[in-house]
Write a protein that holds these residues in place. Structure first.
Motif, PDB file in Angstrom:
ATOM      1  N   GLN A   1       0.845  -1.192   0.000  1.00 49.38           N
ATOM      2  CA  GLN A   1       0.000   0.000   0.000  1.00 49.38           C
ATOM      3  C   GLN A   1       0.881   1.242   0.000  1.00 49.38           C
ATOM      4  N   PRO A   2       0.549   2.264  -0.788  1.00 46.11           N
ATOM      5  CA  PRO A   2       1.316   3.513  -0.691  1.00 46.11           C
ATOM      6  C   PRO A   2       1.165   4.112   0.704  1.00 46.11           C
ATOM      7  N   HIS A   3       2.210   4.800   1.133  1.00 46.34           N
ATOM      8  CA  HIS A   3       2.200   5.432   2.459  1.00 46.34           C
ATOM      9  C   HIS A   3       1.546   6.806   2.320  1.00 46.34           C
ATOM     10  N   ASP A   4       0.395   6.986   2.967  1.00 46.63           N
ATOM     11  CA  ASP A   4      -0.400   8.197   2.727  1.00 46.63           C
ATOM     12  C   ASP A   4      -0.405   9.188   3.873  1.00 46.63           C
ATOM     13  N   TRP A   5       0.176   8.832   5.022  1.00 47.29           N
ATOM     14  CA  TRP A   5       0.168   9.799   6.131  1.00 47.29           C
ATOM     15  C   TRP A   5       0.992  11.019   5.745  1.00 47.29           C
ATOM     16  N   ARG A   6       0.545  12.194   6.184  1.00 43.71           N
ATOM     17  CA  ARG A   6       1.257  13.431   5.838  1.00 43.71           C
ATOM     18  C   ARG A   6       1.369  14.309   7.076  1.00 43.71           C
ATOM     19  N   PRO A   7       2.577  14.764   7.391  1.00 39.77           N
ATOM     20  CA  PRO A   7       2.743  15.667   8.537  1.00 39.77           C
ATOM     21  C   PRO A   7       2.314  17.089   8.160  1.00 39.77           C
ATOM     22  N   ASP A   8       1.731  17.799   9.127  1.00 40.86           N
ATOM     23  CA  ASP A   8       1.434  19.222   8.864  1.00 40.86           C
ATOM     24  C   ASP A   8       2.726  20.015   8.733  1.00 40.86           C
ATOM     25  N   ARG A   9       3.684  19.673   9.579  1.00 38.13           N
ATOM     26  CA  ARG A   9       4.988  20.364   9.559  1.00 38.13           C
ATOM     27  C   ARG A   9       6.083  19.306   9.569  1.00 38.13           C
ATOM     28  N   PHE A  10       7.067  19.452   8.701  1.00 36.85           N
ATOM     29  CA  PHE A  10       8.169  18.488   8.680  1.00 36.85           C
ATOM     30  C   PHE A  10       9.495  19.206   8.489  1.00 36.85           C
ATOM     31  N   MET A  11      10.529  18.591   9.024  1.00 34.98           N
ATOM     32  CA  MET A  11      11.884  19.137   8.919  1.00 34.98           C
ATOM     33  C   MET A  11      12.783  18.071   8.320  1.00 34.98           C
ATOM     34  N   VAL A  12      13.565  18.459   7.317  1.00 32.11           N
ATOM     35  CA  VAL A  12      14.547  17.552   6.719  1.00 32.11           C
ATOM     36  C   VAL A  12      15.919  17.963   7.244  1.00 32.11           C
ATOM     37  N   ILE A  13      16.629  17.016   7.860  1.00 26.28           N
ATOM     38  CA  ILE A  13      17.959  17.296   8.423  1.00 26.28           C
ATOM     39  C   ILE A  13      18.974  16.450   7.666  1.00 26.28           C
ATOM     40  N   VAL A  14      19.957  17.117   7.036  1.00 19.73           N
ATOM     41  CA  VAL A  14      20.947  16.412   6.209  1.00 19.73           C
ATOM     42  C   VAL A  14      22.347  16.953   6.483  1.00 19.73           C
ATOM     43  N   ALA A  15      23.333  16.234   5.964  1.00 16.09           N
ATOM     44  CA  ALA A  15      24.719  16.646   6.142  1.00 16.09           C
ATOM     45  C   ALA A  15      25.102  17.779   5.190  1.00 16.09           C
ATOM     46  N   HIS A  16      24.772  17.624   3.917  1.00 19.41           N
ATOM     47  CA  HIS A  16      25.316  18.505   2.865  1.00 19.41           C
ATOM     48  C   HIS A  16      24.216  19.150   2.024  1.00 19.41           C
ATOM     49  N   PRO A  17      24.510  20.309   1.412  1.00 19.33           N
ATOM     50  CA  PRO A  17      23.665  20.778   0.320  1.00 19.33           C
ATOM     51  C   PRO A  17      23.636  19.682  -0.755  1.00 19.33           C
ATOM     52  N   ASP A  18      22.535  19.409  -1.294  1.00 16.90           N
ATOM     53  CA  ASP A  18      22.154  18.420  -2.329  1.00 16.90           C
ATOM     54  C   ASP A  18      21.668  17.092  -1.749  1.00 16.90           C
ATOM     55  N   ASP A  19      22.002  16.766  -0.483  1.00 12.44           N
ATOM     56  CA  ASP A  19      21.522  15.503   0.101  1.00 12.44           C
ATOM     57  C   ASP A  19      19.991  15.441   0.097  1.00 12.44           C
ATOM     58  N   ALA A  20      19.359  16.538   0.493  1.00 15.36           N
ATOM     59  CA  ALA A  20      17.889  16.526   0.588  1.00 15.36           C
ATOM     60  C   ALA A  20      17.262  16.362  -0.786  1.00 15.36           C
ATOM     61  N   ASP A  21      17.974  16.820  -1.819  1.00 16.29           N
ATOM     62  CA  ASP A  21      17.401  16.754  -3.170  1.00 16.29           C
ATOM     63  C   ASP A  21      17.644  15.386  -3.801  1.00 16.29           C
ATOM     64  N   PHE A  22      18.790  14.765  -3.513  1.00 13.63           N
ATOM     65  CA  PHE A  22      18.963  13.360  -3.885  1.00 13.63           C
ATOM     66  C   PHE A  22      18.055  12.473  -3.018  1.00 13.63           C
ATOM     67  N   GLY A  23      17.715  12.940  -1.834  1.00 15.64           N
ATOM     68  CA  GLY A  23      16.920  12.162  -0.887  1.00 15.64           C
ATOM     69  C   GLY A  23      15.419  12.347  -1.090  1.00 15.64           C
ATOM     70  N   PRO A  24      14.739  12.950  -0.096  1.00 14.62           N
ATOM     71  CA  PRO A  24      13.273  12.914  -0.109  1.00 14.62           C
ATOM     72  C   PRO A  24      12.602  14.117  -0.776  1.00 14.62           C
TER      73      PRO A  24
END
Ligand SMILES: [Zn+2]
Length: 261
Positions: A13-36
């Motif tokens: 089943q696709p994962h459908d839950w959605r947070p109202d507010r979310f924070m992405v924490i990564v090491a480097h610029p571009d990680d978040a874009d290769f990531g989620p």
């Protein structure tokens, strides 16, 4: 590192839950874009508010030993801000930790707790620190592992404990409970988010990292292929996968997560 994933022919089943507010924490610029990035774009399009935290500014992300790291860091911050605009984040914080030398110490943890208590996300997305060697080969960068474990340690227990870093609470940043973690680049996925509508935004965000990406068209093809592999798990053309950790008791979501392989 327990059960192996279910066969790729098994449709989840696709994962459908959605947070109202979310924070992405990564090491480097571009990680978040290769990531989620495509998941972030999907959630933002549906009304979520997202914030991106980069622990470093990627100041070692080049091939030239004579290059000025400070100059490169500023360039990469500008690239990341442009990419964040494509995805739709409300803002980006750079913690200015040293690239290549990120350590999960108390200084970094306090910085992350400050970010979490300021933005107050329902969910934090970060790099799965359990991965040392990627399943397909390749070493997971030391900074990725450090950022992931630092983010987890900041989420639990520090951000929710009023007695952790008490100067923050005394300064008006009250304790905050992040309800769940989404770990990406994981070897133990439990959830697949349908990103067929936003995978193009991920590719466009990656194109903003011009100092790092020299063949954007080839990359776009590879990103599409990877997303299609994950998409096959839920019967869609593109997906991003996560290891979801439900921290606070939430019976509906906990049951959904447990039902996954
Ligand atoms: Zn990285």
């Amino acid at each position: 590192m327990t059960d192996s994933p279910a066969p790729t022919t098994e449709i989840q089943q696709p994962h459908d839950w959605r947070p109202d507010r979310f924070m992405v924490i990564v090491a480097h610029p571009d990680d978040a874009d290769f990531g989620p990035a495509a998941t972030a774009a999907r959630w933002i399009d549906a009304g979520s508010v997202g914030w991106l935290v980069c622990c470093t500014s990627g100041d070692q992300g080049g091939e030239d030993p004579d290059a000025d790291p400070a100059e490169l860091g500023l360039l990469r911050e500008a690239e990341q801000r442009a990419a964040a605009d494509v995805v739709g984040y409300a803002g980006v914080t750079f913690l200015n930790q040293p690239d290549g030398a990120l350590v999960n110490d108390l200084v970094l943890r306090e910085q992350l707790v400050r970010e979490i208590r300021t933005f107050r996300p329902d969910a934090v997305l970060t790099q799965d620190p359990d991965v040392l060697i990627h399943p397909g080969g390749g070493i997971n960068h030391t900074d990725h592992r450090a950022a992931g474990i630092a983010a987890i340690d900041a989420v639990y227990p520090a951000a929710r404990n009023p007695m952790a870093f008490p100067a923050l609470a005394r300064g008006g940043l009250a304790a905050h409970r992040v309800r769940r973690l989404y770990l990406f680049w994981t070897a133990q996925p439990t959830a697949w988010v349908d990103v067929s509508a936003t995978i193009g935004r991920k590719v466009d965000a990656l194109r903003a990292h011009a100092s790092q990406i020299h063949e954007p068209d080839g990359l776009a093809v590879r990103i599409g292929e990877w997303a299609a592999e994950d998409g096959a798990r839920i019967g869609t053309s593109a997906a991003e996968d996560f290891r979801v950790v439900v921290i606070d008791d939430d019976e509906e979501e906990a049951a959904a997560v447990e039902a996954q392989p």
